[in-house]
Design an enzyme around this catalytic site. Structure first.
Site, PDB file in Angstrom:
ATOM      1  N   ASN A  46      -3.752  -1.290  -1.276  1.00  0.00           N
ATOM      2  CA  ASN A  46      -4.320  -1.687   0.013  1.00  0.00           C
ATOM      3  C   ASN A  46      -5.829  -1.835  -0.139  1.00  0.00           C
ATOM      4  O   ASN A  46      -6.280  -2.704  -0.889  1.00  0.00           O
ATOM      5  CB  ASN A  46      -3.939  -0.670   1.093  1.00  0.00           C
ATOM      6  N   GLU A  47      -6.623  -0.980   0.500  1.00  0.00           N
ATOM      7  CA  GLU A  47      -8.076  -1.176   0.358  1.00  0.00           C
ATOM      8  C   GLU A  47      -8.635  -0.169  -0.651  1.00  0.00           C
ATOM      9  O   GLU A  47      -9.520   0.604  -0.322  1.00  0.00           O
ATOM     10  CB  GLU A  47      -8.780  -1.094   1.715  1.00  0.00           C
ATOM     11  N   CYS A  99      -3.300   1.625   5.290  1.00  0.00           N
ATOM     12  CA  CYS A  99      -3.321   2.926   4.611  1.00  0.00           C
ATOM     13  C   CYS A  99      -1.929   3.513   4.452  1.00  0.00           C
ATOM     14  O   CYS A  99      -1.709   4.377   3.610  1.00  0.00           O
ATOM     15  CB  CYS A  99      -4.198   3.902   5.379  1.00  0.00           C
ATOM     16  N   GLU A 130       1.083  -2.966  10.556  1.00  0.00           N
ATOM     17  CA  GLU A 130       1.114  -1.611   9.996  1.00  0.00           C
ATOM     18  C   GLU A 130       1.768  -0.697  11.011  1.00  0.00           C
ATOM     19  O   GLU A 130       1.576  -0.856  12.221  1.00  0.00           O
ATOM     20  CB  GLU A 130      -0.297  -1.114   9.675  1.00  0.00           C
TER      21      GLU A 130
HETATM   22  O1  AHR Z   1      -6.008  -1.044  10.437  1.00  0.00           O
HETATM   23  C1  AHR Z   1      -6.138   0.331  10.365  1.00  0.00           C
HETATM   24  C2  AHR Z   1      -6.578   0.796   8.985  1.00  0.00           C
HETATM   25  O2  AHR Z   1      -7.836   0.299   8.656  1.00  0.00           O
HETATM   26  C3  AHR Z   1      -5.727   0.339   7.847  1.00  0.00           C
HETATM   27  O3  AHR Z   1      -4.636   1.141   7.666  1.00  0.00           O
HETATM   28  C4  AHR Z   1      -6.627   0.414   6.673  1.00  0.00           C
HETATM   29  O4  AHR Z   1      -6.298  -0.503   5.675  1.00  0.00           O
HETATM   30  C5  AHR Z   1      -7.999   0.223   7.257  1.00  0.00           C
HETATM   31  O5  AHR Z   1      -8.848   1.214   6.861  1.00  0.00           O
END
Ligand code: AHR
Length: 673
Positions: A396-397, A266, A64
């Protein structure tokens, strides 16, 4: 960054073992130190009962753009805000002292719609006007290395300056090896007209500096327009143009990752939908990639106002990197939802077409024939062959019903056109709880191929939960442990955190029939520009190192068999028993039995390793990662403070005795028949 402790004793031990390796093969029984306790724990490996295949994707990477991982890190452009598209268009640039003239950001008649702003430099003195760029916490340059200085240039008047000079200025006193502010390399561009055109030349650095700056001078009176002002190292990973920083890619390549998940995190979601990650804006010529503010600019532990995404590292480069690493590419796409920790903005369910089209077009970009629109772009960018993408993440999450509703629409559209592409759904942002409990059954019902779990938990949690996946349903979606890391006080990358992860990973490996993918997160962090800790790899402008967690990940990924082997500890079939953790696999092509054993305790543990249904014969390789100090860390100055030590051990028969040192991960590769 805190200064990390040195561990002179450990380094001495490492070199002693290395020396031993050259001259002698150790005998198994002699490996137990005299201080080892008398009781012997048994670890039995059922070689005659090989279990399910180990997925080649089991241990991989999560990338990321957080902590300057892309711009300022893996993407080695040295000029910050080269396109003048930061919210403050002059950010990163300043007028040189005692220089007469002005610099103004304009947008009329810009380079293209994605890159509207440019810089007009007006020199009011016949002796010239100069500006400097600060780089990403300075520019790391090496003596003797070549850098490509390029810019799009236009002379707005009938006549104007005929040349543009670039000079590298060494960093502040004490940091660079050239004199502070001294010129350590220069080059000149010339031949401009009234039309935008790209010019480039090569600049050679005469000294090493971790914090150089670039000075751009208009050497005569008049006005000149510039855009995409770039200083890019010639030395990139595999010498690719617009390529990546070699030392960082080497650290990744050394891990032999099974997959590369990108671009986040994120960052996929964005704080608002307008700021989400849109892959189509990250491909094609770099001058046509639209910069946006980085989602981590003002969030988390440290505010970083100069953090933007140039997308010089875009989807083509991610696919190329995955291919170079031999890793399965795993793109994660926005599913019409902005980050639910931020705005939580959502595209209405009946307005998802654009998002879904992005997913379908991405599959065409990665895998389509060169006669298709997006396949043709891939070919024009230099890769006519498909990238062979096999899976894609939807969101993503994300969490909640809104996510499930959107997942369904995506899933139906992608399955209808590409039934062969595996779909990854989310289990939300934590390892358990309401959202987790809601999402898993939903994912099962929607027949997701994999479910992405994220957990950042205390080290003790990892020690206590290594059997987490023993009870997972084998018939439903597989698990993608897509983001995890053990946390200790101060979020430091200590050996204690890494050791807990190692213990936990024996459980991931033992459950590789249901856990198909797992990755530590985040991957990369600049020591002077991070927002989140802990991280797997840290770097500055010239150096980099793997944390103890990096060495754990690497040991697991590079010592992985192709079939699981059942293990019993003290007679109990498990990966965790009586304070020890273990997993084993068989590498069919060499016949090696590979055991991983973790002793998190404070005393060495003597173990009797037995093989059922096979005998070991020859030289086993024993790799030990250990430190008596759970707070030990690696650092730029002491990068191998906690690092594996390898030795060879003569083995013969069905039993091998050895001592697992206190606070250790041991990998034993036994040649077996
Ligand atoms: O790894 C950092 C963040 O943690 C990522 O962007 C997100 O997916 C998670 O909350």
């Amino acid at each position: 960054m805190r200064i990390h402790k040195k561990n002179v004793h450990r380094l001495a031990a490492a070199s002693a073992v290395a020396a031993c390796l050259c001259v002698a093969v150790l005998i198994a029984q002699s490996s137990a130190p005299s201080s080892a306790p008398a009781s012997v724990e048994s670890i039995a490996i059922q070689v005659s009962r090989p279990g399910p295949a180990v997925p080649s994707t089991l241990f991989g990477l999560f990338f990321e753009d957080i902590n300057f991982a892309a711009d300022g890190g893996l993407y080695p452009e040295l000029v910050k805000n080269r396109s003048f598209e930061f919210t403050e268009p002059l950010a990163g640039w300043s007028k040189s002292f005692a220089s007469e003239g002005e610099m103004v950001a304009l947008s009329e008649g810009g380079l293209n719609a994605s890159n509207p702003h440019y810089l007009r430099l007006r020199s009011e003195s016949p002796t010239g006007f100069a500006i400097t760029n600060a780089g990403f916490r300075g520019m790391g340059v090496q003596a003797g290395a070549e850098y490509i200085f390029s810019a799009w240039v236009r002379v707005p008047g009938a006549a104007g300056p005929k040349t543009l000079r670039a000079a590298l200025l060494a960093g502040a006193a004490g940091r660079g090896r050239g004199a502070a502010g001294g010129n350590i390399g220069e080059a000149t561009l010339s031949g401009f007209s009234g039309q935008w055109k790209k010019y480039e030349t090569v600049l050679k650095a005469s000294a090493t500096s971790p914090a150089a700056r670039l000075q751009v001078t208009v050497p005569e009176a008049g006005a000149i327009d510039v855009d995409m002002v770039s200083l890019f190292p010639r030395d990139t990973w595999r010498n690719r143009p617009n390529g990546l920083r070699p030392d960082l890619v080497q650290l990744l390549a050394d891990m032999k990752p099974g997959f590369l998940r990108f671009p986040g995190g994120c960052i996929v979601e964005g704080r608002r939908l307008a700021l989400r990650y849109q892959w189509k804006k990250t491909v094609g010529d770099v001058s046509e990639r639209r910069s946006i503010i980085n989602r981590w600019n003002d969030e988390n532990e440290r505010v970083t106002p100069d953090y933007f995404q140039s997308f010089g590292l875009g989807f083509y480069e991610y696919f190329q990197l995955a291919e170079d690493l031999g890793a399965t590419p795993v793109p994660i796409l926005n599913c019409g939802m902005a980050c639910q920790f931020n705005s939580g903005e959502m595209a209405p369910l009946d307005q998802l077409d654009e998002y879904i089209q992005d997913a379908l077009d991405l599959i065409e970009f990665a895998n389509g024939a060169v006669t298709t629109r997006w396949g043709a772009l891939r070919a024009r960018m230099g890769h006519p062959a498909p990238f062979n993408m096999k899976m894609i993440g939807i969101g993503n999450e994300q969490w909640g019903k809104a996510y499930v509703d959107r997942y369904k629409v995506f899933s139906a559209a992608i399955r209808a056109r590409h039934p062969d592409i595996k779909l990854i759904g989310s289990a939300g942002p934590s390892a358990s709880g309401t959202q987790f409990d809601y999402l898993w059954p939903q994912m099962r019902e929607m027949k997701a191929d994999l479910v992405d779990e994220h957990y950042y938990q205390p080290a003790q949690w990892f020690l206590d939960n290594s059997r987490r996946y023993d009870k997972y349903d084998r018939s439903g979606p597989k698990v993608f442990a897509g983001e995890y890391a053990a946390r200790v006080a101060g979020n430091r990358n200590t050996w204690g955190a890494a050791l807990a992860e190692a213990a936990y990973m024996t459980g991931l490996e033992r459950n590789a029939d249901v856990v198909h993918m797992a990755s530590y997160a985040p991957l990369l962090a600049h020591v002077d520009a991070w927002q989140w800790a802990p991280n797997l790899i840290w770097f500055d402008n010239l150096r980099s190192f793997g944390t103890p967690s990096y060495h754990v990940q690497k040991l697991f990924a590079t010592n992985l068999g192709t079939r699981l082997l059942p293990v019993t500890i003290g007679g109990s079939e498990t990966n965790a028993h009586n304070g020890l953790y273990a997993s084993a696999s068989l590498l069919e092509k060499t016949g090696e039995v590979i055991l991983k054993a973790v002793n998190p305790g404070e005393a060495g543990r003597k173990v009797a390793i037995s093989l059922a249904g096979a005998a070991a014969r020859g030289a086993a390789r024993v790799l030990t990662l250990a430190s008596s100090d759970l707070a030990a860390e690696n650092s730029l100055d002491n990068p191998m403070n906690v690092a594996p030590v390898e030795r060879s051990m003569a083995v013969s028969g069905t039993e091998v005795e050895l001592t697992l040192p206190a606070h250790s991960l041991t990998v034993v590769r036994l040649p077996a028949r």
